[in-house]
Design an enzyme around this catalytic site. Structure first.
Site, PDB file in Angstrom:
ATOM      1  N   ASP A  91      11.497  11.257  21.622  1.00 17.52           N
ATOM      2  CA  ASP A  91      12.019  10.604  22.828  1.00 17.52           C
ATOM      3  C   ASP A  91      13.407  10.007  22.553  1.00 17.52           C
ATOM      4  O   ASP A  91      13.983  10.208  21.465  1.00 17.52           O
ATOM      5  CB  ASP A  91      11.001   9.548  23.278  1.00 17.52           C
ATOM      6  CG  ASP A  91      10.921   9.405  24.790  1.00 17.52           C
ATOM      7  OD1 ASP A  91      11.913   9.697  25.470  1.00 17.52           O
ATOM      8  OD2 ASP A  91       9.863   8.980  25.277  1.00 17.52           O
TER       9      ASP A  91
ATOM     10  N   ASP B 262      11.451  11.434  34.010  1.00 14.42           N
ATOM     11  CA  ASP B 262       9.993  11.586  33.988  1.00 14.42           C
ATOM     12  C   ASP B 262       9.432  12.030  35.339  1.00 14.42           C
ATOM     13  O   ASP B 262       9.830  11.523  36.391  1.00 14.42           O
ATOM     14  CB  ASP B 262       9.327  10.260  33.620  1.00 14.42           C
ATOM     15  CG  ASP B 262       9.567   9.879  32.167  1.00 14.42           C
ATOM     16  OD1 ASP B 262      10.323  10.586  31.467  1.00 14.42           O
ATOM     17  OD2 ASP B 262       8.988   8.863  31.741  1.00 14.42           O
TER      18      ASP B 262
HETATM   19  C1  GLA Z   1       9.633   8.320  28.154  1.00  6.65           C
HETATM   20  C2  GLA Z   1       9.286   9.810  28.158  1.00  6.65           C
HETATM   21  C3  GLA Z   1       7.866   9.992  28.696  1.00  6.65           C
HETATM   22  C4  GLA Z   1       6.886   9.190  27.823  1.00  6.65           C
HETATM   23  C5  GLA Z   1       7.303   7.728  27.743  1.00  6.65           C
HETATM   24  C6  GLA Z   1       6.507   6.958  26.701  1.00  6.65           C
HETATM   25  O1  GLA Z   1       9.688   7.815  29.450  1.00  6.65           O
HETATM   26  O2  GLA Z   1      10.180  10.548  28.935  1.00  6.65           O
HETATM   27  O3  GLA Z   1       7.505  11.355  28.720  1.00  6.65           O
HETATM   28  O4  GLA Z   1       6.849   9.761  26.531  1.00  6.65           O
HETATM   29  O5  GLA Z   1       8.673   7.602  27.393  1.00  6.65           O
HETATM   30  O6  GLA Z   1       6.912   5.631  26.613  1.00  6.65           O
END
Ligand code: GLA
Length: 534
Positions: free
Chosen positions: A148, A204
């Site tokens: 990430d 996301d």
């Molecule tokens: C980010 C990523 C998500 C998830 C969250 C976890 O937002 O894009 O897919 O992994 O972190 O905290």
């Protein structure tokens, strides 16, 4: 004429060369269903692994059981090692990985290319600890790492941070699929092919139709950037989480498969409905995602929210998806020619959700419900025509498959823009050609030869319409075998000669592959391209 002889050589290694993700990854990740809630635990992961086997998901191709953020304690131990959360994973991560491996499955883990992970609690990230963390993950038996983008980046670029972890993973000697998650913030499609096996292209996903739709519209524009081993990732599946109708989830699953997305189940399979299982295990739709040709589907129409996508498949079929973005039912239509399939008198359409089979001589049409998708596998039937005896221009033949990432394959013109016939006279290094075909990487043009031809020859290169831009390889394939390869072709190069012995081949594929150097404008010409046939 400028030219040089061609030797058949192995294609350059442009995608991350770890041998993984030759088709997009399939599996599970807990994030979309649990976030950091308490039900994210060893017990859940074991339960999912059990269901992968008992409910047929493993048989359908799902093999990675992955865990996301919040698996760790908030601080490293005295040696600087990450520590598994003592409540969620009382037996550690290796015990979970062993359990998953015991089911014949693979195990994936998560961390971040900064000082902290993304959850507000901010668990320790990997920056500055790449070697130590990668070695720890390998010692636990990790097969997949999602990396990430949260925390402090310590002044390093995304490319530096992700490359550092790539190198650390390679140095472990364990094959670990590397999933880049920087949300498309630093144009990963321009640099990530040799770094990761996939890269997120958007923010996301949320479990609602509007979020899924926005991500689709963004990711579908990236079809020229993915290739075998290096995929666009429009984020994990929400199928079954309850915020969309089953019609919308079928669209979500179909569109993700058309776009060669990693298929990571994001719902809690322990409580999932029969309808959710039916969507996730539709093998005909999964087969589009997992097709070995590895070409991401492209959008060939989107008038008023009525989307038409096409995707060439390895056996010469094409997939055609008709997606109705709007709130009321509509008829969506296209043709076999627009979809890039031809050279037959009739075509078989298999509806991959209803399984109904129909035939057509050209029109592909369906009444599509609000927010729904009808997807067909289109196969040639009836009579195929073969090239006449003597030497024939490829541009005079009807291809049996014409996959192209930027509008249609052009006949006796360069690719131009996305409309048909909008290119110019084919020109490579200042030399013009009256005949040939103009394409854009990634492109696959297939001719049915029926075993009647002996040789193929062409001048190849990037068309002068894009100046000195572009970098591709141009390859001639027979049945499962490469017959010729141009090597790397750059925008400033003059034409190169490609010749191939096609004796006995039922068909020949002319393929143009992008290279992972961030260069754009991959407008390639197969100039004065001819087949010699008996
Ligand atoms: C980010 C990523 C998500 C998830 C969250 C976890 O937002 O894009 O897919 O992994 O972190 O905290």
């Amino acid at each position: 004429m400028i030219g040089s002889a061609i030797v058949v050589a192995a294609p350059p290694a442009v995608a991350l060369d770890n041998g993984l993700a030759q088709t997009p990854a399939m599996g599970f990740n807990n994030w979309n269903s649990t976030h950091c809630r308490a039900e994210f635990s060893e017990q859940m992961v074991r339960g999912i692994a059990d269901l992968f086997v008992s409910r047929g998901l493993k048989d359908a191709g799902y093999n990675y059981v992955n865990i996301d953020d919040c698996w760790a304690e908030p601080t490293r131990d005295g040696s600087g090692n990450l520590v598994p959360n003592r409540t969620r994973f009382p037996n550690g991560i290796k015990a979970v990985a062993d359990y998953v491996h015991g089911k014949g499955l693979k195990f994936g883990l998560y961390t971040s290319a900064g000082t902290k992970t993304c959850d507000t609690q901010g668990f320790p990230g990997g920056i500055g600890h790449e070697r130590q963390d990668a070695n720890l993950f390998a010692s636990w038996g990790v097969d997949y790492l999602k990396y990430d983008n949260c925390g402090d980046h310590l002044g390093q670029s995304a490319q530096q941070r992700y490359t550092a972890m790539r190198d650390a993973l390679v140095a472990t000697g364990r094959p670990i699929l590397f999933s880049i998650c920087e949300w498309g913030s630093n144009s990963p499609w321009d640099w990530a092919q040799p770094v990761g096996n996939s890269w997120r292209t958007t923010d996301d996903i949320q479990d609602n139709y509007g979020s899924m739709l926005n991500i689709f519209k963004s990711n579908v524009q990236r079809s020229t950037d993915s290739q075998r081993g290096a995929w666009n990732d429009p984020d994990m599946l929400e199928v079954g989480n309850g915020g969309m109708t089953d019609t919308e989830y079928r669209s979500h699953f179909t569109l993700w498969s058309m776009m060669n997305a990693p298929l990571l189940i994001g719902s809690d399979l322990r409580t999932a409905s029969a309808a959710t299982y039916a969507i996730l295990t539709n093998r005909d739709v999964i087969a589009l995602d997992q097709d070995s040709l590895g070409v991401q589907g492209t959008e060939i129409g989107n008038a008023n929210g009525l989307h038409v996508l096409t995707k060439p498949l390895d056996n010469g079929d094409v997939a055609v998806a008709l997606f109705n973005e709007n709130g009321s039912a509509a008829t969506i239509s296209t043709t076999v020619a627009a979809a890039g399939i031809g050279n037959a008198t009739s075509y078989r359409l298999t509806d991959l959700w209803s399984k109904a089979v129909t035939t057509t001589s050209g029109t592909i049409t369906a009444s599509v419900p609000a927010h729904g998708t009808v997807v067909y596998r289109v196969a040639r039937t009836g009579t195929f025509s073969t090239p006449p005896a003597g030497t024939t221009q490829a541009s005079a033949l009807r291809p049996s498959l014409a996959g192209n990432a930027w509008g249609p394959v052009e006949t006796d013109r360069s690719n131009g823009e996305k409309a048909g016939g909008d290119g110019r006279t084919l020109t490579i290094g200042g030399t013009t050609y009256a005949r040939g075909i103009g394409v854009h990487a990634r492109s696959e043009v297939r001719y049915y030869l029926g075993g009647r031809c002996t040789s193929f020859q062409a001048w190849v290169g990037l068309d002068d319409e894009v100046g000195d831009n572009g970098t591709v390889t141009m390859e001639v394939w027979g049945s499962g075998r490469q017959l010729a390869n141009s090597g790397v072709v750059r925008g400033a190069d003059g034409a190169k000669r490609v010749t191939a012995d096609v004796t006995g081949q039922q068909y020949v594929n002319l393929a143009v592959l992008p290279t992972a150097d961030g260069a754009r404008y991959d407008h390639a010409d197969w100039a004065d391209a001819t087949f010699t046939c008996a």
